[in-house]
Design a protein around this motif. Structure first.
Motif, PDB file in Angstrom:
ATOM      1  N   ALA B   9       0.837  -1.206   0.000  1.00 56.37           N
ATOM      2  CA  ALA B   9       0.000   0.000   0.000  1.00 56.37           C
ATOM      3  C   ALA B   9       0.864   1.245   0.000  1.00 56.37           C
ATOM      4  O   ALA B   9       0.610   2.204  -0.744  1.00 56.37           O
ATOM      5  N   ILE B  10       1.891   1.193   0.831  1.00 57.87           N
ATOM      6  CA  ILE B  10       2.773   2.353   0.911  1.00 57.87           C
ATOM      7  C   ILE B  10       3.377   2.637  -0.453  1.00 57.87           C
ATOM      8  O   ILE B  10       3.371   3.757  -0.947  1.00 57.87           O
ATOM      9  N   LYS B  11       3.886   1.593  -1.046  1.00 63.79           N
ATOM     10  CA  LYS B  11       4.566   1.795  -2.323  1.00 63.79           C
ATOM     11  C   LYS B  11       3.609   2.297  -3.376  1.00 63.79           C
ATOM     12  O   LYS B  11       3.973   3.103  -4.225  1.00 63.79           O
ATOM     13  N   GLY B  12       2.382   1.796  -3.283  1.00 64.63           N
ATOM     14  CA  GLY B  12       1.453   2.176  -4.334  1.00 64.63           C
ATOM     15  C   GLY B  12       0.843   3.551  -4.157  1.00 64.63           C
ATOM     16  O   GLY B  12       0.592   4.269  -5.124  1.00 64.63           O
ATOM     17  N   ASN B  13       0.657   3.928  -2.932  1.00 65.55           N
ATOM     18  CA  ASN B  13      -0.175   5.111  -2.709  1.00 65.55           C
ATOM     19  C   ASN B  13       0.570   6.365  -2.297  1.00 65.55           C
ATOM     20  O   ASN B  13       0.005   7.279  -1.730  1.00 65.55           O
ATOM     21  N   SER B  14       1.834   6.363  -2.549  1.00 66.45           N
ATOM     22  CA  SER B  14       2.544   7.538  -2.033  1.00 66.45           C
ATOM     23  C   SER B  14       2.727   8.616  -3.064  1.00 66.45           C
ATOM     24  O   SER B  14       3.681   9.376  -3.053  1.00 66.45           O
ATOM     25  N   ASP B  49      11.242   3.637   0.715  1.00 67.07           N
ATOM     26  CA  ASP B  49      12.107   4.763   0.377  1.00 67.07           C
ATOM     27  C   ASP B  49      11.753   5.981   1.244  1.00 67.07           C
ATOM     28  O   ASP B  49      10.652   6.516   1.139  1.00 67.07           O
ATOM     29  N   PRO B  50      12.671   6.448   2.082  1.00 67.33           N
ATOM     30  CA  PRO B  50      12.335   7.548   2.986  1.00 67.33           C
ATOM     31  C   PRO B  50      12.028   8.851   2.278  1.00 67.33           C
ATOM     32  O   PRO B  50      11.232   9.652   2.728  1.00 67.33           O
ATOM     33  N   SER B  51      12.654   9.072   1.127  1.00 67.49           N
ATOM     34  CA  SER B  51      12.445  10.386   0.532  1.00 67.49           C
ATOM     35  C   SER B  51      11.165  10.471  -0.275  1.00 67.49           C
ATOM     36  O   SER B  51      10.599  11.532  -0.433  1.00 67.49           O
ATOM     37  N   ARG B  52      10.686   9.344  -0.792  1.00 62.31           N
ATOM     38  CA  ARG B  52       9.455   9.432  -1.577  1.00 62.31           C
ATOM     39  C   ARG B  52       8.249   8.829  -0.880  1.00 62.31           C
ATOM     40  O   ARG B  52       7.132   9.224  -1.147  1.00 62.31           O
ATOM     41  N   GLU B  53       8.527   7.869  -0.038  1.00 56.25           N
ATOM     42  CA  GLU B  53       7.400   7.278   0.677  1.00 56.25           C
ATOM     43  C   GLU B  53       7.499   7.651   2.151  1.00 56.25           C
ATOM     44  O   GLU B  53       7.463   6.799   3.037  1.00 56.25           O
ATOM     45  N   SER B  54       7.612   8.956   2.360  1.00 52.36           N
ATOM     46  CA  SER B  54       7.927   9.433   3.721  1.00 52.36           C
ATOM     47  C   SER B  54       6.847   9.089   4.725  1.00 52.36           C
ATOM     48  O   SER B  54       7.134   8.746   5.868  1.00 52.36           O
ATOM     49  N   LEU B  55       5.590   9.183   4.309  1.00 53.02           N
ATOM     50  CA  LEU B  55       4.510   8.962   5.268  1.00 53.02           C
ATOM     51  C   LEU B  55       4.592   7.550   5.830  1.00 53.02           C
ATOM     52  O   LEU B  55       4.546   7.328   7.038  1.00 53.02           O
ATOM     53  N   ALA B  79      20.668   7.023  14.052  1.00 56.53           N
ATOM     54  CA  ALA B  79      21.224   7.342  12.736  1.00 56.53           C
ATOM     55  C   ALA B  79      20.144   7.287  11.666  1.00 56.53           C
ATOM     56  O   ALA B  79      20.032   8.182  10.813  1.00 56.53           O
ATOM     57  N   THR B  80      19.333   6.211  11.728  1.00 55.67           N
ATOM     58  CA  THR B  80      18.277   6.066  10.731  1.00 55.67           C
ATOM     59  C   THR B  80      17.294   7.219  10.795  1.00 55.67           C
ATOM     60  O   THR B  80      16.922   7.812   9.781  1.00 55.67           O
ATOM     61  N   ALA B  81      16.899   7.508  12.025  1.00 52.62           N
ATOM     62  CA  ALA B  81      15.903   8.563  12.185  1.00 52.62           C
ATOM     63  C   ALA B  81      16.451   9.891  11.703  1.00 52.62           C
ATOM     64  O   ALA B  81      15.754  10.662  11.041  1.00 52.62           O
ATOM     65  N   SER B  82      17.713  10.178  12.066  1.00 54.74           N
ATOM     66  CA  SER B  82      18.297  11.454  11.646  1.00 54.74           C
ATOM     67  C   SER B  82      18.342  11.553  10.132  1.00 54.74           C
ATOM     68  O   SER B  82      18.005  12.584   9.548  1.00 54.74           O
ATOM     69  N   ALA B  83      18.722  10.465   9.522  1.00 59.62           N
ATOM     70  CA  ALA B  83      18.781  10.472   8.059  1.00 59.62           C
ATOM     71  C   ALA B  83      17.404  10.717   7.472  1.00 59.62           C
ATOM     72  O   ALA B  83      17.235  11.492   6.518  1.00 59.62           O
ATOM     73  N   PHE B  84      16.421  10.056   8.063  1.00 59.86           N
ATOM     74  CA  PHE B  84      15.056  10.217   7.576  1.00 59.86           C
ATOM     75  C   PHE B  84      14.610  11.668   7.655  1.00 59.86           C
ATOM     76  O   PHE B  84      14.041  12.214   6.710  1.00 59.86           O
ATOM     77  N   VAL B  85      14.834  12.250   8.791  1.00 60.51           N
ATOM     78  CA  VAL B  85      14.414  13.639   8.971  1.00 60.51           C
ATOM     79  C   VAL B  85      15.036  14.511   7.902  1.00 60.51           C
ATOM     80  O   VAL B  85      14.411  15.420   7.359  1.00 60.51           O
ATOM     81  N   ASP B  91       5.554  17.615   2.510  1.00 63.61           N
ATOM     82  CA  ASP B  91       4.091  17.515   2.483  1.00 63.61           C
ATOM     83  C   ASP B  91       3.596  16.269   3.157  1.00 63.61           C
ATOM     84  O   ASP B  91       2.581  16.272   3.851  1.00 63.61           O
ATOM     85  N   GLN B  92       4.339  15.186   2.930  1.00 64.05           N
ATOM     86  CA  GLN B  92       3.854  13.919   3.488  1.00 64.05           C
ATOM     87  C   GLN B  92       3.922  13.921   5.005  1.00 64.05           C
ATOM     88  O   GLN B  92       2.980  13.506   5.681  1.00 64.05           O
TER      89      GLN B  92
END
Lengths: 455, 332
Positions: B9-14, B49-55, B79-85, B91-92
């Motif tokens: 769902a994430i991959k499809g609906n982002s 993918d954190p940058s495109r499927e951020s939500l 580290a993961t969280a910092s990178a994500f931020v 918008d997401q």
């Protein structure tokens, strides 16, 4: 010489001759009380008794004579006076009743007035006051009103009831005739000054005293003498006026100058102060002190006035200079350097002098505020504050818009994770109740910008 | 739905807004189940993918983080969280503000537990810029950010953020709670003290004290104490709180903050005995103050020094009161 001066601060007879009637007696008795036991005090008492024996005030006479020793009381004369007084009282009452039945306004007024005079001479001040006040309803002309007011004022001053004094002064001043009669105007001003003095309003007192027209000089001797006006006015003026006021109201004041001529010591005092001859000025003050201590109206205020005059002198001395050498200043004020330093430190702390003291070199460095710079700084400060306040206001408005207030019990959820930075985390101290939003907004409240039904 | 389906769902609906809204609902529904399978979720993270499927990434990461804070912190998570931020799409993440701010809180906690709060500073700064709809909005991330700076003693890092005037709290968009705002004001003020900007500290403390509230809480208490001390140092006197301070706060001050009012009166009355005795009397309360940051202890020691000056030379004292009150006395 000093011992004699201590014993005899001034010429008693000359002093007493400046007054008449009750004022004389009051002052002499006051002096006798203050100087109880000394030869001076006894002299004063004797003079008082002499004066009282001429008056109708038998009660006071007895009191004073007993203090003196009681041997000189003329019993027979005393009894005769009492009898005569009782007779007179009865006669006056009968006449008054007569007038009242006849309803002749003028006679009733005169009747009450005579009663008042009678009681006053007997020393019964309360009844005198009541009688004089009763004449008020029967006064038909301005002159009557003035007469009544002056009588009431006189009695009230003696009673010490200055509220009434002020009331009746204003009543009298509203009458038209006052403007035409400088003596009356003078009496009213002098009484006003006295009232202000007792109320510790020294500036007002100084104004009143310096405005007394010179024609009044010796007309008010049953309350104040011309010397008194000079002294009270001069001291209050020195203690409360600034330089320009001093110049315009005292030194260049023609009417007041006449009073100062009568009391040359005060004249010298004021002139020395104005001319910055501080040592001599302070000398005059010390010389005046023994006599003023024995003055019933001003002795209570002497400490304040003297302290005030002294600090004004110190401030005036330092104003023109950027730096002042303390030993020189101490020389000018005839005091020692450490005492002077302490006094100056106090003045600095109470912000009357802007300066710093270099205690090691014994120098005072004045700091003159640059007016222009100060104004700019104030303007900038105000603007910044306004800016800050407005921003805060906007935030608060927003908080209210979102109903962002902390409600009771909400605090509990944040307990953990905050660490030991603050001890304890109470949910609230029971503020209770929903407060109306207006007080929080300061200026915005009441403009209807916020919907009070947010809760 | 199970994890696999969720990832699909994430991959499809982002991509489009309506899809994202739909996705949000699905994610919210599945949160509970995500919490029950932490290891799988961690594996899933590598697929998303954190940058495109951020939500989606946000929800997944958040559920990992909400497993609880291990004592030493989890460096990898941090580290993961910092990178994500850093990488996430604005918008997401704005669609789920409470998750995002909660995640940032987790970042802060982990950094603190790991013993280097410095690590949280940059991610949080980026985070708050992303979450706030405008720079004038304040978010819970602001609070965490300032706290981390304070913990790490990197006062200047917070300077820019604090400089920014805040006009807006929008709880719906930022998930800000009243306590967060109060803490922001409190920590912000502490930072200003650390940077010796006393007037700004006073302003922000005042903001905290006059915020509308019905109850007094411990943050307000602490804010008032600091406010009193800073006011004494900066102005030489304790200014009265403005009229629009909430009544509950005013009542509290009258009842509980007597120590500080005494100190203020003693300080301003400039008599020799009062000041040291006032300090000694409330030694207990001030000790708590002194245990705070370095800057705090500087200011109380300034007060003590002034008290000493009193005793030593009252005349010299009159000199320093008319200059800036920095006790640079040489006891010659």
């Amino acid at each position: 010489m000093d011992a004699m001066e201590e014993d005899q601060p001034f010429e008693l007879e000359a002093y007493a001759s400046n007054y008449l009637g009750h004022a004389k007696v009051e002052r002499l008795l006051f002096i006798a009380d203050k100087k109880l036991g000394t030869a001076f005090g006894d002299d004063a008492l004797r003079l008082a008794v002499e004066e009282l024996s001429q008056s109708e005030n038998t009660q006071k006479y007895q009191e004073a004579a007993t203090k003196l020793g009681g041997s000189s009381i003329n019993r027979a004369q005393l009894e005769q006076k009492e009898r005569k007084a009782a007779q007179r009282h009865d006669r006056l009452e009968a006449e008054l009743n007569n007038y009242k039945t006849n309803l002749i306004k003028e006679s009733i007024r005169m009747g009450h007035n005579d009663m008042g005079d009678f009681f006053y001479s007997r020393g019964d001040l309360q009844s005198a006051f009541k009688s004089y006040v009763r004449t008020r309803d029967y006064c038909t002309s301005g002159k009557h009103v003035i007469q009544m007011c002056l009588n009431v004022i006189k009695v009230s001053i003696e009673l010490g009831n200055y509220v009434h004094v002020n009331n009746y002064i204003s009543k009298a001043e509203q009458t038209a005739e006052v403007q035409k009669d400088p003596v009356v105007a003078g009496k009213l001003r002098a009484a006003g000054g006295l009232a202000a003095l007792q109320a510790k309003k020294y500036k007002l007192a100084a104004r009143k005293f310096t405005e007394v027209p010179s024609e009044m000089a010796t007309q008010y001797q049953d309350v104040l003498s011309a010397q008194d006006i000079a002294v009270y006015g001069g001291l209050c003026a020195l203690a409360s006026f600034d330089r320009s006021e001093l110049r315009s109201h005292v030194i260049n004041n023609v009417t007041f100058r006449d009073y100062m001529e009568v009391n040359p010591e005060v004249r010298e005092l004021v002139n020395d102060f104005y001319g910055s001859r501080y040592a001599s000025c302070l000398n005059h003050l010390t010389r005046l002190r023994p006599m003023l201590d024995l003055d019933p109206y001003i002795h209570a205020h002497l400490n304040t006035l003297y302290a005030s005059i002294r600090s004004k002198a110190l401030v005036q001395y330092t104003t023109p200079f950027t730096s002042v050498n303390l030993p020189t200043m101490a020389e000018a004020f005839k005091t020692d350097v450490s005492g002077l330093e302490k006094e100056l430190a106090e003045l600095i702390q109470s912000n009357q002098i802007q300066a710093r003291i270099d205690s090691h070199n014994k120098v005072l460095y004045a700091r003159h505020a640059d007016q222009r710079k100060a104004t700019f700084q104030t303007a900038l400060c105000t603007a910044e504050q306004y800016l800050g306040d407005t921003k805060a206001l906007l935030l608060r408005a927003n908080l209210l818009k979102h109903d962002f207030a902390q409600k009771q019990g909400e605090g509990q959820e944040q307990g953990h994770g905050r660490g030991g930075r603050r001890g304890g985390f109470g949910g609230g101290h029971g503020g209770g109740g929903h407060m109306p939003p207006h007080p929080y907004l300061g200026a915005l409240g009441g403009y209807g910008l916020i919907n009070p039904d947010l809760a | 739905m199970n994890l696999q389906q969720l990832i699909q769902a994430i991959k499809g609906n982002s991509h489009s807004l309506q899809d994202l809204a739909h996705l949000l609902q699905q994610l919210q529904v599945s949160e509970e189940s995500l919490r029950n399978q932490p290891q799988k979720v961690i594996d899933a993270l590598s697929v998303v993918d954190p940058s495109r499927e951020s939500l989606g990434y946000l929800f997944l990461l958040h559920s990992v983080g909400s497993q609880g804070l291990p004592d030493q912190g989890n460096a990898q998570f941090l580290a993961t969280a910092s990178a994500f931020v850093g990488n996430c799409e604005v918008d997401q993440i704005r669609m789920a503000p409470e998750r995002f701010s909660s995640l940032c809180r987790q970042i802060k906690d982990h950094a603190g537990a790991l013993g280097s709060p410095k690590l949280a500073i940059l991610p949080l700064k980026i985070g708050l810029q992303k979450l706030a709809p405008t720079p004038e909005h304040v978010t819970p991330i602001h609070t965490d950010f300032v706290f981390s700076c304070l913990q790490a003693k990197q006062y200047n890092a917070a300077a820019n953020t604090l400089q920014q005037t805040i006009f807006d709290v929008e709880p719906s968009k930022t998930n800000l709670k009243p306590t967060d705002l109060l803490l922001y004001c409190y920590y912000g003020g502490m930072i200003h003290i650390g940077r010796r900007r006393y007037s700004e500290a006073l302003q922000i403390f005042l903001q905290g004290l006059t915020a509308p509230t019905h109850v007094v809480n411990a943050i307000t208490v602490a804010t008032y104490k600091k406010y009193a001390l800073v006011s004494l140092i900066h102005n030489g006197s304790l200014m009265a709180l403005p009229k629009f301070t909430p009544a509950s706060v005013m009542r509290f001050i009258k009842a509980e903050a007597q120590a500080y009012t005494d100190l203020a009166t003693a300080y301003t009355s400039k008599t020799q005995q009062d000041l040291p005795s006032a300090i000694e009397k409330h030694q207990g309360q001030f000790a708590e103050v002194r245990s705070f940051t370095y800057s705090k202890s500087r200011e109380t020691s300034q007060i003590i020094m002034i008290a000493e000056a009193h005793r030593a030379s009252p005349r010299a004292f009159s000199c320093i009161t008319h200059g800036p009150v920095r006790p640079r006395l040489s006891y010659a």
